[in-house]
Structure formats: C-alpha cells, structure tokens
Design a protein around this motif. Structure first.
Motif, short mmCIF file in Angstrom:
data_model
loop_
_atom_site.label_atom_id
_atom_site.label_comp_id
_atom_site.label_asym_id
_atom_site.label_seq_id
_atom_site.Cartn_x
_atom_site.Cartn_y
_atom_site.Cartn_z
N UNK A 70 0.84 -1.18 0.00
CA UNK A 70 0.00 0.00 0.00
C UNK A 70 0.88 1.24 0.00
N UNK A 71 0.35 2.31 -0.56
CA UNK A 71 1.06 3.58 -0.56
C UNK A 71 0.27 4.60 0.25
N UNK A 72 0.99 5.54 0.82
CA UNK A 72 0.39 6.67 1.52
C UNK A 72 0.53 7.89 0.63
N UNK A 73 -0.57 8.60 0.46
CA UNK A 73 -0.58 9.82 -0.34
C UNK A 73 -0.95 11.01 0.53
N UNK A 74 -0.30 12.12 0.25
CA UNK A 74 -0.69 13.41 0.80
C UNK A 74 -0.89 14.29 -0.42
N UNK A 75 -2.10 14.76 -0.59
CA UNK A 75 -2.44 15.44 -1.84
C UNK A 75 -2.34 14.43 -2.96
N UNK A 78 2.79 10.51 -3.59
CA UNK A 78 3.08 9.30 -2.82
C UNK A 78 4.19 9.65 -1.85
N UNK A 79 3.93 9.48 -0.54
CA UNK A 79 4.89 9.90 0.48
C UNK A 79 5.37 8.74 1.35
N UNK A 80 4.89 7.53 1.08
CA UNK A 80 5.33 6.37 1.84
C UNK A 80 4.72 5.11 1.28
N UNK A 81 5.24 3.99 1.75
CA UNK A 81 4.66 2.70 1.36
C UNK A 81 4.96 1.67 2.41
N UNK A 110 3.23 9.76 9.10
CA UNK A 110 3.02 8.86 7.96
C UNK A 110 3.43 7.44 8.33
N UNK A 111 4.60 7.27 8.94
CA UNK A 111 5.05 5.94 9.35
C UNK A 111 4.10 5.30 10.35
N UNK A 112 3.61 6.10 11.28
CA UNK A 112 2.64 5.61 12.27
C UNK A 112 1.35 5.16 11.58
#
Length: 164
Positions: A70-75, A78-81, A110-112
């Motif tokens: 999974x990826x984390x998006x802000x706006x 992609x800011x993390x996975x 984001x990591x949390x």
C-alpha cells in the motif's frame, strides 16, 4: 512537522518510480549510519552498491507482493509505502516486510499511519502476532520509535561482523 492523515491505498504499478525514489532517499541516512558503525571496508563488502540493491529489492517487493503493498498519499504525492505478508502461518505470524517514508514527511505521522494500517491488514487475514525487523544503529532510530509507539516489543539480537 505537523501530523497529517494520509490517504492509504493499494499500490499500483504506476507508483513504482515514486516508491523507489522515496525509499532511496529515506534509506540514504540509514546506509550512511551502517557505514559509520561497520566501517567502510566491511560496509563496501556487504553493500557494494546499496542503491541498486535497494532499488531492486523495492521493485521486487512491489511486483511479488501484489495486493499486500500500500502507498500513503498526501495530496497527489506518494509519500510512503508498506508491504505486509504472512511470515509463519502455523504461528499466525505476519510481518511488515518493508516500510519507507519520504524524508520530506518524516515526523508527520506517515510511518505511524502505515504501521497501523499494516497491522489492521494482518489482523484481517487472521494473524495473531506481528513482526518487523529494523536496525539497532542510529540510522534506524526513527523506525524503532515508530514500531515501539505501535506497541511492538523489542527482542535484542546481536549480529557481529569481522573483516577476514
């Protein structure tokens, strides 16, 4: 950095370049720390081209773990996975096999968020124990804080290296 709630969604092949790029930037200080701890000679023997090795490892995880990355998006960025999997089905043990956050978003939660999301996915597939591995060197301090905040219990393991 202020905490921000990212949107977490399944990895798509179009995310590969962004995920590799943020991972290499996130892990550059980690590998610098490893080189300081191990010394340059051992480090270069273990990691002659860490960037290429990590690029390949991230691409392999994203390709082989379809449906578990999974990826984390802000706006729109992609800011993390995070990648999760079943580690030991007989013990109902799952693992976070890889996690990275863009350095521009370190300290923003984001990591949390990715860790919590991954733990929820492991629970959904019946896992009773979650495992994650990270380094004990200074470069991995942020990762250790994230996992400890999520309730992981540290099991110290000693691994020694020596030039021959």
């Amino acid at each position: 950095m202020d905490s921000v709630q990212p949107r977490i969604r399944p990895f798509d092949d179009r995310d590969a370049e962004a995920v590799v790029d943020l991972s290499l930037r996130a892990w550059a200080p980690v590998f610098a720390s490893l080189e300081r701890v191990l010394g340059s000679e051992i480090f270069r023997r273990l990691h002659p081209d860490w960037r290429e090795d990590q690029r390949r490892a991230v691409k392999d995880v994203c390709a082989s773990q379809k449906g578990r990355v999974w990826v984390a998006e802000v706006g729109a960025s992609v800011v993390g996975f995070v990648s999760v999997g079943v580690y030991d089905p007989e013990r109902s043990m799952g693992e976070i096999s890889m996690l990275a956050v863009d350095p521009d978003h370190h300290g923003g939660g984001i990591g949390t968020a990715l860790t919590g999301f991954a733990l929820d996915r492991l629970k959904e597939v019946g896992m009773k124990v979650a495992m994650v591995e990270t380094g004990g060197d200074p470069g991995h301090a942020a990762a250790r804080r994230t996992y400890e905040k999520a309730g992981y219990v540290l099991l110290p393991i000693a691994r020694y290296f020596k030039n021959l």
